[in-house]
Design a protein around this motif. Structure first.
Motif, mmCIF file in Angstrom:
data_model
loop_
_atom_site.group_PDB
_atom_site.id
_atom_site.type_symbol
_atom_site.label_atom_id
_atom_site.label_comp_id
_atom_site.label_asym_id
_atom_site.label_seq_id
_atom_site.Cartn_x
_atom_site.Cartn_y
_atom_site.Cartn_z
ATOM 1 N N LYS A 33 0.860 -1.179 0.000
ATOM 2 C CA LYS A 33 0.000 0.000 0.000
ATOM 3 C C LYS A 33 0.898 1.231 0.000
ATOM 4 C CE LYS A 33 -3.679 -2.335 2.425
ATOM 5 N NZ LYS A 33 -4.424 -2.476 3.667
ATOM 6 N N VAL A 34 0.363 2.304 -0.546
ATOM 7 C CA VAL A 34 1.122 3.547 -0.620
ATOM 8 C C VAL A 34 0.300 4.694 -0.041
ATOM 9 C CG1 VAL A 34 2.498 2.849 -2.614
ATOM 10 C CG2 VAL A 34 0.339 4.049 -2.964
ATOM 11 N N ALA A 35 1.001 5.739 0.351
ATOM 12 C CA ALA A 35 0.366 6.975 0.798
ATOM 13 C C ALA A 35 1.119 8.129 0.150
ATOM 14 C CB ALA A 35 0.410 7.087 2.315
ATOM 15 N N ALA A 36 0.361 9.149 -0.209
ATOM 16 C CA ALA A 36 0.960 10.313 -0.866
ATOM 17 C C ALA A 36 1.347 11.378 0.152
ATOM 18 C CB ALA A 36 -0.022 10.899 -1.865
ATOM 19 N N VAL A 37 2.478 11.996 -0.098
ATOM 20 C CA VAL A 37 2.886 13.190 0.632
ATOM 21 C C VAL A 37 3.075 14.286 -0.407
ATOM 22 C CG1 VAL A 37 3.967 11.902 2.509
ATOM 23 C CG2 VAL A 37 5.348 12.628 0.576
ATOM 24 N N THR A 38 2.971 15.496 0.016
ATOM 25 C CA THR A 38 3.072 16.625 -0.905
ATOM 26 C C THR A 38 4.436 17.273 -0.803
ATOM 27 O OG1 THR A 38 0.710 17.026 -0.667
ATOM 28 C CG2 THR A 38 2.009 18.815 -1.571
ATOM 29 N N ARG A 39 4.999 17.577 -1.954
ATOM 30 C CA ARG A 39 6.267 18.304 -2.037
ATOM 31 C C ARG A 39 6.061 19.489 -2.978
ATOM 32 N NH1 ARG A 39 7.503 15.063 1.453
ATOM 33 N NH2 ARG A 39 9.267 13.643 1.462
ATOM 34 N N THR A 40 6.864 20.518 -2.803
ATOM 35 C CA THR A 40 6.801 21.694 -3.657
ATOM 36 C C THR A 40 8.031 21.737 -4.534
ATOM 37 O OG1 THR A 40 5.551 22.874 -1.968
ATOM 38 C CG2 THR A 40 6.572 24.203 -3.697
ATOM 39 N N ALA A 41 7.811 21.645 -5.824
ATOM 40 C CA ALA A 41 8.912 21.665 -6.796
ATOM 41 C C ALA A 41 9.376 23.106 -7.007
ATOM 42 C CB ALA A 41 8.463 21.065 -8.124
ATOM 43 N N PRO A 42 10.682 23.339 -7.000
ATOM 44 C CA PRO A 42 11.202 24.695 -7.197
ATOM 45 C C PRO A 42 11.267 25.098 -8.668
ATOM 46 C CG PRO A 42 13.002 23.186 -6.800
ATOM 47 C CD PRO A 42 11.729 22.380 -6.667
ATOM 48 N N HIS A 43 10.859 24.217 -9.554
ATOM 49 C CA HIS A 43 10.931 24.487 -10.983
ATOM 50 C C HIS A 43 9.783 23.760 -11.683
ATOM 51 C CE1 HIS A 43 12.600 20.450 -11.066
ATOM 52 N NE2 HIS A 43 13.545 20.848 -10.217
ATOM 53 N N ALA A 44 9.668 23.960 -12.977
ATOM 54 C CA ALA A 44 8.559 23.372 -13.739
ATOM 55 C C ALA A 44 8.731 21.886 -14.017
ATOM 56 C CB ALA A 44 8.380 24.122 -15.055
ATOM 57 N N GLY A 45 9.903 21.315 -13.787
ATOM 58 C CA GLY A 45 10.140 19.893 -14.039
ATOM 59 C C GLY A 45 9.571 19.039 -12.918
ATOM 60 N N VAL A 46 8.243 19.043 -12.794
ATOM 61 C CA VAL A 46 7.604 18.413 -11.644
ATOM 62 C C VAL A 46 7.744 16.889 -11.622
ATOM 63 C CG1 VAL A 46 6.004 20.285 -11.120
ATOM 64 C CG2 VAL A 46 5.366 18.582 -12.826
ATOM 65 N N ALA A 47 7.678 16.237 -12.760
ATOM 66 C CA ALA A 47 7.813 14.776 -12.772
ATOM 67 C C ALA A 47 9.221 14.370 -12.352
ATOM 68 C CB ALA A 47 7.471 14.218 -14.150
ATOM 69 N N ARG A 48 10.214 15.047 -12.881
ATOM 70 C CA ARG A 48 11.606 14.774 -12.497
ATOM 71 C C ARG A 48 11.788 15.018 -10.996
ATOM 72 N NH1 ARG A 48 16.544 13.978 -13.788
ATOM 73 N NH2 ARG A 48 16.247 13.753 -16.011
ATOM 74 N N PHE A 49 11.272 16.125 -10.521
ATOM 75 C CA PHE A 49 11.382 16.462 -9.101
ATOM 76 C C PHE A 49 10.714 15.386 -8.237
ATOM 77 C CE2 PHE A 49 9.576 18.468 -5.297
ATOM 78 C CZ PHE A 49 10.736 18.927 -4.688
ATOM 79 N N ALA A 50 9.532 14.907 -8.657
ATOM 80 C CA ALA A 50 8.822 13.885 -7.885
ATOM 81 C C ALA A 50 9.661 12.610 -7.764
ATOM 82 C CB ALA A 50 7.471 13.593 -8.523
ATOM 83 N N VAL A 51 10.306 12.202 -8.859
ATOM 84 C CA VAL A 51 11.157 11.000 -8.809
ATOM 85 C C VAL A 51 12.379 11.264 -7.912
ATOM 86 C CG1 VAL A 51 12.585 9.405 -10.151
ATOM 87 C CG2 VAL A 51 10.361 10.135 -11.037
ATOM 88 N N GLU A 52 12.961 12.442 -8.010
ATOM 89 C CA GLU A 52 14.088 12.790 -7.138
ATOM 90 C C GLU A 52 13.687 12.684 -5.668
ATOM 91 O OE1 GLU A 52 14.951 16.721 -8.560
ATOM 92 O OE2 GLU A 52 16.278 15.991 -10.160
ATOM 93 N N GLN A 53 12.482 13.149 -5.344
ATOM 94 C CA GLN A 53 12.002 13.084 -3.967
ATOM 95 C C GLN A 53 11.726 11.644 -3.543
ATOM 96 O OE1 GLN A 53 11.764 15.862 -1.722
ATOM 97 N NE2 GLN A 53 13.157 16.403 -3.379
ATOM 98 N N LEU A 54 11.262 10.829 -4.472
ATOM 99 C CA LEU A 54 11.041 9.408 -4.176
ATOM 100 C C LEU A 54 12.368 8.743 -3.828
ATOM 101 C CD1 LEU A 54 8.989 7.119 -4.063
ATOM 102 C CD2 LEU A 54 9.358 6.768 -6.496
ATOM 103 N N ILE A 55 13.412 9.073 -4.570
ATOM 104 C CA ILE A 55 14.745 8.530 -4.297
ATOM 105 C C ILE A 55 15.267 9.041 -2.953
ATOM 106 C CG2 ILE A 55 17.160 8.586 -5.051
ATOM 107 C CD1 ILE A 55 16.051 8.598 -7.964
ATOM 108 N N LYS A 56 15.041 10.308 -2.693
ATOM 109 C CA LYS A 56 15.494 10.912 -1.433
ATOM 110 C C LYS A 56 14.835 10.236 -0.232
ATOM 111 C CE LYS A 56 16.042 15.445 0.675
ATOM 112 N NZ LYS A 56 15.757 16.889 0.517
ATOM 113 N N GLY A 57 13.586 9.864 -0.390
ATOM 114 C CA GLY A 57 12.879 9.160 0.673
ATOM 115 C C GLY A 57 12.065 10.082 1.549
ATOM 116 N N PRO A 58 11.296 9.477 2.452
ATOM 117 C CA PRO A 58 10.446 10.273 3.334
ATOM 118 C C PRO A 58 11.269 11.066 4.357
ATOM 119 C CG PRO A 58 10.291 7.948 3.899
ATOM 120 C CD PRO A 58 11.145 8.041 2.673
ATOM 121 N N THR A 59 10.673 12.136 4.842
ATOM 122 C CA THR A 59 11.302 12.922 5.905
ATOM 123 C C THR A 59 11.252 12.122 7.201
ATOM 124 O OG1 THR A 59 9.233 13.961 6.580
ATOM 125 C CG2 THR A 59 10.528 15.088 4.837
#
Length: 155
Positions: A33-59
């Motif tokens: 199961k998954v749960a969504a968390v919200t992140r704010t991308a500093p640029h328009a490359g939102v899909a790339r940013f989302a994957v970067e955050q997935l790699i970074k992991g949860p806070t």
């Protein structure tokens, strides 16, 4: 003076932020199961940013809530593209190719990794299908002879 004031306001006003969801695992099931968390991308490359955050992991706070990601710690070795991954969206298909080796983490861990990647990328209205490739350009964790099941849907 009015033009100078307007230019100053524009220069210090941040570009409108883009919020994205990043999906982390909440359990250890298959595919989990998954749960969504919200992140704010500093640029328009939102899909790339989302994957970067997935790699970074949860806070730390998100980890205390039981969220986890097995992806980041499984990416190792040298990159053949100068980054962790390449991402392209063409005709509704998001193709994520890892440029470093992604180590498997057993059937359950592999399924959870792929599930969080798919859920994270499918949030974007332009993405209808997700293809995840390893450094070798084969479908990630596909151990069949061809290694193309994520592309063709067949083993």
């Amino acid at each position: 003076m009015k033009e100078l004031l307007m230019a100053t306001v524009l220069a210090v006003t941040p570009i409108q932020a883009n919020t994205v969801k990043v999906y982390f695992s909440t359990d250890y099931g298959l595919p989990g199961k998954v749960a969504a968390v919200t992140r704010t991308a500093p640029h328009a490359g939102v899909a790339r940013f989302a994957v970067e955050q997935l790699i970074k992991g949860p806070t730390e706070a998100e980890r205390r809530r039981g969220l986890h990601s097995e992806l980041g710690k499984q990416i190792r070795g040298r990159s053949d593209c100068g980054a962790d991954f390449q991402l392209k969206v063409v005709n509704g298909t998001a193709t994520l190719r890892f440029c470093r080796t992604v180590w498997g983490n057993g059937v359950g861990g592999d399924a959870r990794m792929l599930n969080t990647i798919e859920q994270t990328l499918r949030q974007f209205r332009t993405v209808k299908k997700v293809v995840v490739l390893g450094k070798d350009r084969r479908c990630l964790f596909d151990h069949t002879t061809r290694g193309t099941s994520c592309i063709t849907g067949h083993e």
